[in-house]
Design a protein around this motif. Sequence first.
Motif, PDB file in Angstrom:
ATOM      1  N   LEU A  34       0.827  -1.209   0.000  1.00  0.00           N
ATOM      2  CA  LEU A  34       0.000   0.000   0.000  1.00  0.00           C
ATOM      3  C   LEU A  34       0.862   1.260   0.000  1.00  0.00           C
ATOM      4  CD1 LEU A  34      -2.724  -1.137   2.567  1.00  0.00           C
ATOM      5  CD2 LEU A  34      -2.962  -0.961   0.079  1.00  0.00           C
ATOM      6  N   VAL A  35       1.951   1.243   0.746  1.00  0.00           N
ATOM      7  CA  VAL A  35       2.874   2.383   0.753  1.00  0.00           C
ATOM      8  C   VAL A  35       3.424   2.617  -0.646  1.00  0.00           C
ATOM      9  CG1 VAL A  35       5.137   3.175   1.554  1.00  0.00           C
ATOM     10  CG2 VAL A  35       3.497   2.226   3.192  1.00  0.00           C
ATOM     11  N   ASP A  36       3.863   1.534  -1.311  1.00  0.00           N
ATOM     12  CA  ASP A  36       4.433   1.659  -2.659  1.00  0.00           C
ATOM     13  C   ASP A  36       3.376   2.080  -3.673  1.00  0.00           C
ATOM     14  OD1 ASP A  36       6.850   0.874  -1.624  1.00  0.00           O
ATOM     15  OD2 ASP A  36       6.665  -1.224  -2.255  1.00  0.00           O
ATOM     16  N   GLU A  37       2.182   1.495  -3.582  1.00  0.00           N
ATOM     17  CA  GLU A  37       1.120   1.773  -4.559  1.00  0.00           C
ATOM     18  C   GLU A  37       0.643   3.220  -4.477  1.00  0.00           C
ATOM     19  OE1 GLU A  37      -1.746   0.778  -7.538  1.00  0.00           O
ATOM     20  OE2 GLU A  37      -0.090  -0.435  -6.747  1.00  0.00           O
ATOM     21  N   LEU A  38       0.491   3.723  -3.271  1.00  0.00           N
ATOM     22  CA  LEU A  38      -0.064   5.062  -3.079  1.00  0.00           C
ATOM     23  C   LEU A  38       1.000   6.136  -2.930  1.00  0.00           C
ATOM     24  CD1 LEU A  38      -2.940   4.100  -0.610  1.00  0.00           C
ATOM     25  CD2 LEU A  38      -3.153   4.655  -3.038  1.00  0.00           C
ATOM     26  N   SER A  39       2.278   5.724  -2.837  1.00  0.00           N
ATOM     27  CA  SER A  39       3.396   6.672  -2.704  1.00  0.00           C
ATOM     28  C   SER A  39       3.203   7.596  -1.508  1.00  0.00           C
ATOM     29  CB  SER A  39       3.565   7.491  -3.993  1.00  0.00           C
ATOM     30  OG  SER A  39       3.844   6.649  -5.091  1.00  0.00           O
ATOM     31  N   VAL A  40       2.883   7.003  -0.371  1.00  0.00           N
ATOM     32  CA  VAL A  40       2.720   7.770   0.867  1.00  0.00           C
ATOM     33  C   VAL A  40       3.534   7.088   1.962  1.00  0.00           C
ATOM     34  CG1 VAL A  40       0.434   8.637   0.238  1.00  0.00           C
ATOM     35  CG2 VAL A  40       0.645   6.474   1.487  1.00  0.00           C
ATOM     36  N   SER A  41       3.593   7.720   3.108  1.00  0.00           N
ATOM     37  CA  SER A  41       4.368   7.175   4.225  1.00  0.00           C
ATOM     38  C   SER A  41       3.593   6.075   4.946  1.00  0.00           C
ATOM     39  CB  SER A  41       4.700   8.296   5.210  1.00  0.00           C
ATOM     40  OG  SER A  41       3.512   8.763   5.827  1.00  0.00           O
ATOM     41  N   ARG A  42       4.333   5.290   5.734  1.00  0.00           N
ATOM     42  CA  ARG A  42       3.699   4.242   6.537  1.00  0.00           C
ATOM     43  C   ARG A  42       2.727   4.842   7.554  1.00  0.00           C
ATOM     44  NH1 ARG A  42       6.154  -0.849   6.427  1.00  0.00           N
ATOM     45  NH2 ARG A  42       5.418  -1.278   8.543  1.00  0.00           N
ATOM     46  N   SER A  43       3.090   6.017   8.085  1.00  0.00           N
ATOM     47  CA  SER A  43       2.195   6.632   9.079  1.00  0.00           C
ATOM     48  C   SER A  43       0.871   7.052   8.428  1.00  0.00           C
ATOM     49  CB  SER A  43       2.876   7.844   9.724  1.00  0.00           C
ATOM     50  OG  SER A  43       3.183   8.832   8.756  1.00  0.00           O
ATOM     51  N   THR A  44       0.932   7.491   7.173  1.00  0.00           N
ATOM     52  CA  THR A  44      -0.301   7.855   6.462  1.00  0.00           C
ATOM     53  C   THR A  44      -1.175   6.626   6.250  1.00  0.00           C
ATOM     54  OG1 THR A  44       0.745   9.723   5.331  1.00  0.00           O
ATOM     55  CG2 THR A  44      -1.245   8.825   4.334  1.00  0.00           C
ATOM     56  N   ILE A  45      -0.550   5.506   5.881  1.00  0.00           N
ATOM     57  CA  ILE A  45      -1.307   4.261   5.705  1.00  0.00           C
ATOM     58  C   ILE A  45      -1.906   3.822   7.035  1.00  0.00           C
ATOM     59  CG2 ILE A  45      -1.109   1.803   5.165  1.00  0.00           C
ATOM     60  CD1 ILE A  45      -1.113   3.603   2.706  1.00  0.00           C
ATOM     61  N   ASP A  46      -1.130   3.935   8.114  1.00  0.00           N
ATOM     62  CA  ASP A  46      -1.647   3.551   9.429  1.00  0.00           C
ATOM     63  C   ASP A  46      -2.888   4.367   9.786  1.00  0.00           C
ATOM     64  OD1 ASP A  46       0.293   1.639   9.870  1.00  0.00           O
ATOM     65  OD2 ASP A  46       1.653   3.005  10.913  1.00  0.00           O
ATOM     66  N   ARG A  47      -2.803   5.678   9.533  1.00  0.00           N
ATOM     67  CA  ARG A  47      -3.933   6.556   9.835  1.00  0.00           C
ATOM     68  C   ARG A  47      -5.156   6.175   9.000  1.00  0.00           C
ATOM     69  NH1 ARG A  47      -0.570  10.674  10.058  1.00  0.00           N
ATOM     70  NH2 ARG A  47      -0.940  11.276   7.881  1.00  0.00           N
ATOM     71  N   ALA A  48      -4.918   5.929   7.712  1.00  0.00           N
ATOM     72  CA  ALA A  48      -6.020   5.582   6.814  1.00  0.00           C
ATOM     73  C   ALA A  48      -6.666   4.259   7.224  1.00  0.00           C
ATOM     74  CB  ALA A  48      -5.505   5.498   5.377  1.00  0.00           C
ATOM     75  N   ILE A  49      -5.844   3.279   7.579  1.00  0.00           N
ATOM     76  CA  ILE A  49      -6.378   1.985   7.995  1.00  0.00           C
ATOM     77  C   ILE A  49      -7.223   2.121   9.251  1.00  0.00           C
ATOM     78  CG2 ILE A  49      -5.734  -0.265   8.943  1.00  0.00           C
ATOM     79  CD1 ILE A  49      -5.458  -0.147   5.940  1.00  0.00           C
ATOM     80  N   ARG A  50      -6.741   2.919  10.196  1.00  0.00           N
ATOM     81  CA  ARG A  50      -7.508   3.104  11.438  1.00  0.00           C
ATOM     82  C   ARG A  50      -8.878   3.736  11.132  1.00  0.00           C
ATOM     83  NH1 ARG A  50      -2.443   4.678  13.607  1.00  0.00           N
ATOM     84  NH2 ARG A  50      -2.975   6.895  13.428  1.00  0.00           N
TER      85      ARG A  50
END
Length: 262
Positions: A34-50
Amino acid sequence: MSPPSSDLDVLQTLSRRRGLLSCLENGPRDKRDLVDELSVSRSTIDRAIRELESVEFVERCEGAFRLTAAGRLALSEYRRRLESLGAIADCCELLAHLPPDAPMSVDMLIGASAAEPKPHAPNEPIEEIVDLLSSADRFRGFATAQRLPRLRDRLYELTIGGSLEAEAIFTEELADFLLENHPQQMRDVLRDGHFDMYAIPTIPFGLGIVETPSQSRAFVVVHGDSGQVRGVIQNDSPAALEWADGVFRRLRARASALEPPE
């Protein structure tokens, strides 16, 4: 995290995180993907998942994340609503000429094409209806204005000299105009043609449903205050044709049949 407090919160979450939801459509993905696909940080993915877990659109699955049934439905509905809003925006200039309570449906607008007249050819958008009639088996429609002589004459020719079956609903004002100014044509089609005509006090817009052996198409004709053609919206989708058929049937049920003039 507690659930969002309102439907608006859910909608905002869906809008903000639709990119991540789209990434999960084809199956579970892990955080690195997801980080690679969306070109965002891990923290952004964590926030989105939550956020997406809080509305139960995403769930964890063996070290990865996947859409829930609710998430898949929500994404599909969100896209459908965007398509509907885009279709309305594409036709908004023509829709502005309709009465506020006109029984228009977004089903007629999704996938439609719209044509507006040119100054030197005010009835040009109607020509496609006229041309399509040459190969048609059946025509149904209703009209609010009499400024469509080519369409009127072609219907006369094909229902008297051809095999076209037609039904038309007019405003009472337009029906009186036709009976008074074109009595011979009206007498011919009502007595000898395959043409049933009806009258009703008011009609919100013009409509045509043309059926040929190979296709069917619905047309909405939008008129200005003085009866000029403002444009034509056409669509051949099953949803558009079903809507047009329903509108015609409901109007015809309230209309009175016209009798041939003496």
